[in-house]
Design a protein around this motif. Structure first.
Motif, mmCIF file in Angstrom:
data_model
loop_
_atom_site.group_PDB
_atom_site.id
_atom_site.type_symbol
_atom_site.label_atom_id
_atom_site.label_comp_id
_atom_site.label_asym_id
_atom_site.label_seq_id
_atom_site.Cartn_x
_atom_site.Cartn_y
_atom_site.Cartn_z
ATOM 1 N N GLY A 174 10.348 -45.683 -23.118
ATOM 2 C CA GLY A 174 10.405 -45.634 -21.665
ATOM 3 C C GLY A 174 9.203 -46.286 -20.998
ATOM 4 O O GLY A 174 9.343 -47.075 -20.079
ATOM 5 N N TRP A 175 8.017 -45.993 -21.500
ATOM 6 C CA TRP A 175 6.795 -46.566 -20.936
ATOM 7 C C TRP A 175 6.746 -48.074 -21.120
ATOM 8 O O TRP A 175 6.411 -48.819 -20.221
ATOM 9 C CB TRP A 175 5.558 -45.959 -21.627
ATOM 10 N N VAL A 176 7.074 -48.495 -22.354
ATOM 11 C CA VAL A 176 7.000 -49.926 -22.663
ATOM 12 C C VAL A 176 7.945 -50.691 -21.742
ATOM 13 O O VAL A 176 7.582 -51.712 -21.160
ATOM 14 C CB VAL A 176 7.363 -50.190 -24.151
ATOM 15 N N ASP A 177 9.160 -50.174 -21.604
ATOM 16 C CA ASP A 177 10.142 -50.819 -20.729
ATOM 17 C C ASP A 177 9.654 -50.857 -19.292
ATOM 18 O O ASP A 177 9.794 -51.866 -18.595
ATOM 19 C CB ASP A 177 11.478 -50.044 -20.760
ATOM 20 N N TYR A 178 9.082 -49.740 -18.836
ATOM 21 C CA TYR A 178 8.614 -49.652 -17.457
ATOM 22 C C TYR A 178 7.533 -50.712 -17.186
ATOM 23 O O TYR A 178 7.607 -51.468 -16.214
ATOM 24 C CB TYR A 178 8.063 -48.249 -17.187
ATOM 25 N N VAL A 179 6.552 -50.768 -18.086
ATOM 26 C CA VAL A 179 5.448 -51.727 -17.922
ATOM 27 C C VAL A 179 5.986 -53.155 -17.959
ATOM 28 O O VAL A 179 5.628 -54.001 -17.131
ATOM 29 C CB VAL A 179 4.370 -51.514 -19.023
ATOM 30 N N CYS A 180 6.873 -53.419 -18.907
ATOM 31 C CA CYS A 180 7.422 -54.769 -19.077
ATOM 32 C C CYS A 180 8.238 -55.185 -17.850
ATOM 33 O O CYS A 180 8.163 -56.336 -17.410
ATOM 34 C CB CYS A 180 8.280 -54.800 -20.332
ATOM 35 N N GLU A 181 8.984 -54.232 -17.304
ATOM 36 C CA GLU A 181 9.787 -54.545 -16.118
ATOM 37 C C GLU A 181 8.889 -54.849 -14.920
ATOM 38 O O GLU A 181 9.154 -55.772 -14.145
ATOM 39 C CB GLU A 181 10.719 -53.369 -15.796
ATOM 40 N N LYS A 182 7.808 -54.068 -14.778
ATOM 41 C CA LYS A 182 6.911 -54.254 -13.638
ATOM 42 C C LYS A 182 6.053 -55.506 -13.779
ATOM 43 O O LYS A 182 5.687 -56.136 -12.788
ATOM 44 C CB LYS A 182 5.990 -53.030 -13.488
ATOM 45 N N LYS A 183 5.695 -55.838 -15.010
ATOM 46 C CA LYS A 183 4.821 -57.003 -15.211
ATOM 47 C C LYS A 183 5.648 -58.271 -15.462
ATOM 48 O O LYS A 183 5.967 -59.000 -14.537
ATOM 49 C CB LYS A 183 3.820 -56.737 -16.344
ATOM 50 N N GLU A 184 6.014 -58.515 -16.691
ATOM 51 C CA GLU A 184 6.719 -59.768 -17.004
ATOM 52 C C GLU A 184 8.054 -59.860 -16.257
ATOM 53 O O GLU A 184 8.412 -60.911 -15.725
ATOM 54 C CB GLU A 184 6.963 -59.907 -18.506
ATOM 55 N N GLY A 185 8.805 -58.759 -16.259
ATOM 56 C CA GLY A 185 10.100 -58.769 -15.585
ATOM 57 C C GLY A 185 9.952 -59.127 -14.112
ATOM 58 O O GLY A 185 10.625 -60.022 -13.596
ATOM 59 N N GLY A 186 9.064 -58.416 -13.441
ATOM 60 C CA GLY A 186 8.869 -58.626 -12.000
ATOM 61 C C GLY A 186 8.367 -60.020 -11.671
ATOM 62 O O GLY A 186 8.782 -60.621 -10.674
ATOM 63 N N LEU A 187 7.472 -60.540 -12.510
ATOM 64 C CA LEU A 187 6.911 -61.871 -12.237
ATOM 65 C C LEU A 187 7.979 -62.956 -12.389
ATOM 66 O O LEU A 187 8.070 -63.885 -11.574
ATOM 67 C CB LEU A 187 5.729 -62.146 -13.179
ATOM 68 N N HIS A 188 8.797 -62.838 -13.427
ATOM 69 C CA HIS A 188 9.857 -63.840 -13.650
ATOM 70 C C HIS A 188 10.969 -63.702 -12.606
ATOM 71 O O HIS A 188 11.522 -64.705 -12.144
ATOM 72 C CB HIS A 188 10.430 -63.712 -15.065
ATOM 73 N N ALA A 189 11.305 -62.456 -12.245
ATOM 74 C CA ALA A 189 12.325 -62.250 -11.203
ATOM 75 C C ALA A 189 11.850 -62.884 -9.900
ATOM 76 O O ALA A 189 12.600 -63.580 -9.204
ATOM 77 C CB ALA A 189 12.562 -60.752 -11.008
#
Lengths: 268, 268
Positions: A174-189
């Motif tokens: 859960g944490w890993v996904d959350y961080v990844c979504e906020k960082k790499e995910g959010g930047l690419h989106a």
């Protein structure tokens, strides 16, 4: 695959050239030298290139997205520099990166990168009709949201908490996904949405490319600790968004769902 | 003097209220609480208030400058936070400021303030005619230049060099002036110019208010180590720029050449 790879390589080369001009070493040299160094020392994410590709996919010209692409890299590079500073409440990154300058110079140099990013965007308004100004302001709101307190800063905060607990928290998916979504995910989106805005895409195109970018960012960011099934699911979700676009045009951009395509572009 | 003081106090109160809304604590609380704290923990410079006053002097409305004023404080607060981080290559600030959070949280929270500053500005475009968008973009270029590698970052770099040499370099008036011009001078010059731009001032008004701001910033920043003659000279230079404006309107703004006026506004 080869076609997609050469497409991304060509975009990457154009962004590097644009960045090179933006941080060109000039007086005061003692300030611009670390700025230049730290801009290019940071790992390249695919978010800036995705910004350019999304702009082209909706029918825009490459140069319309170049300032936003450079801005996205500069902000990422600033955060990358700050995340790797040695601080008294650690944790220090493993493996430690090479520091060409002391912490104080790295700290203040990266502080100058974020205003420069927005300045580049503001200067890119060369349209006397005023249409572009509105798009640039919208892109700035997008970037502010993606890298701010509800975006990348939140991701960095959670990641810091996890790392402070010596990796125990990192075991929780859960944490890993959350961080990844906020960082790499959010930047690419954000990159993909900004490109679509600057290229004149409609609202549906912008939102579909945002989702494509989010999933691509999750793939790019989750280098470890993710199952093969998880990646396949992200790929499927990403590619589904591209079905909306002209199939003759999506081949090049769709290659980015393969993490190895971007990796190869970087290692060339 | 009393009239000028109440003018600045009224502007200050409006900026505080605007900032309060901008950094209002909301989810994720663990990220917004330090953001709120660090925004208001930073010393207030007169640059944001000067932005509002300059806007009014050229005939603009107060609300037209409010986002820029908040943005100027947020960037200053981010730099203030980072300048006071304990780093391994010191020097640690004397006197040490109180740290409510650890260095990592302070570092990343301040990293979120600069994008927020530009986001506030970008969001402040509420003019469907598109005229305001152009002014906002111009203000962003002004801010980028003032706080970037040829502005405040250069000042911070030189100041760090001076402090590292254990104060020996600080004895040289040249250094002190240089740092003060790049930091406080540049920020106040930028604030005044941005206010004039947003209020619809003409080019001459913008440049005169920029020079007024520069001299006011030098007065505000040079708290010690400057002769009485030096301050009088700066005051004269500042007031000379105001001669160009309607004498009925300049009384309130001119009070800022007295360092104690701003100090009293802050201590109320």
């Amino acid at each position: 695959m080869a076609q997609s790879q050469s497409y991304w390589a060509s975009i990457s080369a154009d962004i590097e050239a644009h960045l090179e001009r933006a941080v060109q070493i000039r007086p005061p040299h003692s300030v611009f030298e670390p700025l230049h160094h730290l801009t290019f020392a940071a790992k390249r994410t695919a978010a800036p290139a995705l910004c350019v590709a999304a702009c082209e996919l909706v029918g825009g010209r490459r140069d319309q997205a170049m300032a936003a692409a450079s801005a996205l890299h500069l902000i990422h590079a600033a955060f990358y520099t700050h995340e790797n500073l040695p601080l008294t409440d650690g944790p220090n990154p493993k493996p430690q990166i090479h520091h060409a300058y002391g912490p104080n110079v790295e700290l203040l140099t990266a502080d100058g990168m974020v205003p420069l990013a927005f300045e580049l965007l503001a200067r890119s308004d060369d349209d006397p009709t005023g249409e572009k100004a509105g798009r640039i302001l919208r892109v700035m709101v997008e970037i502010g949201r993606a890298v701010g307190s509800q975006g990348a800063i939140d991701g960095r905060y959670r990641e810091f908490l996890c790392a402070q607990s010596d990796g125990k928290e990192m075991g929780q998916v859960g944490w890993v996904d959350y961080v990844c979504e906020k960082k790499e995910g959010g930047l690419h989106a954000c990159g993909a949405a900004c490109g679509a805005i600057l290229g004149g895409g409609n609202e549906e195109e912008i939102e579909r490319l945002r989702k494509f970018g989010l999933n691509v960012g999750m793939i790019q960011g989750r280098v470890k600790g993710v199952s093969r099934n998880g990646v396949e699911m992200l790929k499927d979700m990403a590619l589904k968004e591209l079905e909306h676009f002209d199939s003759n045009k999506v081949e090049e951009i769709s290659g980015l769902v393969e993490a190895k395509v971007w990796k190869k572009v970087q290692n060339k």
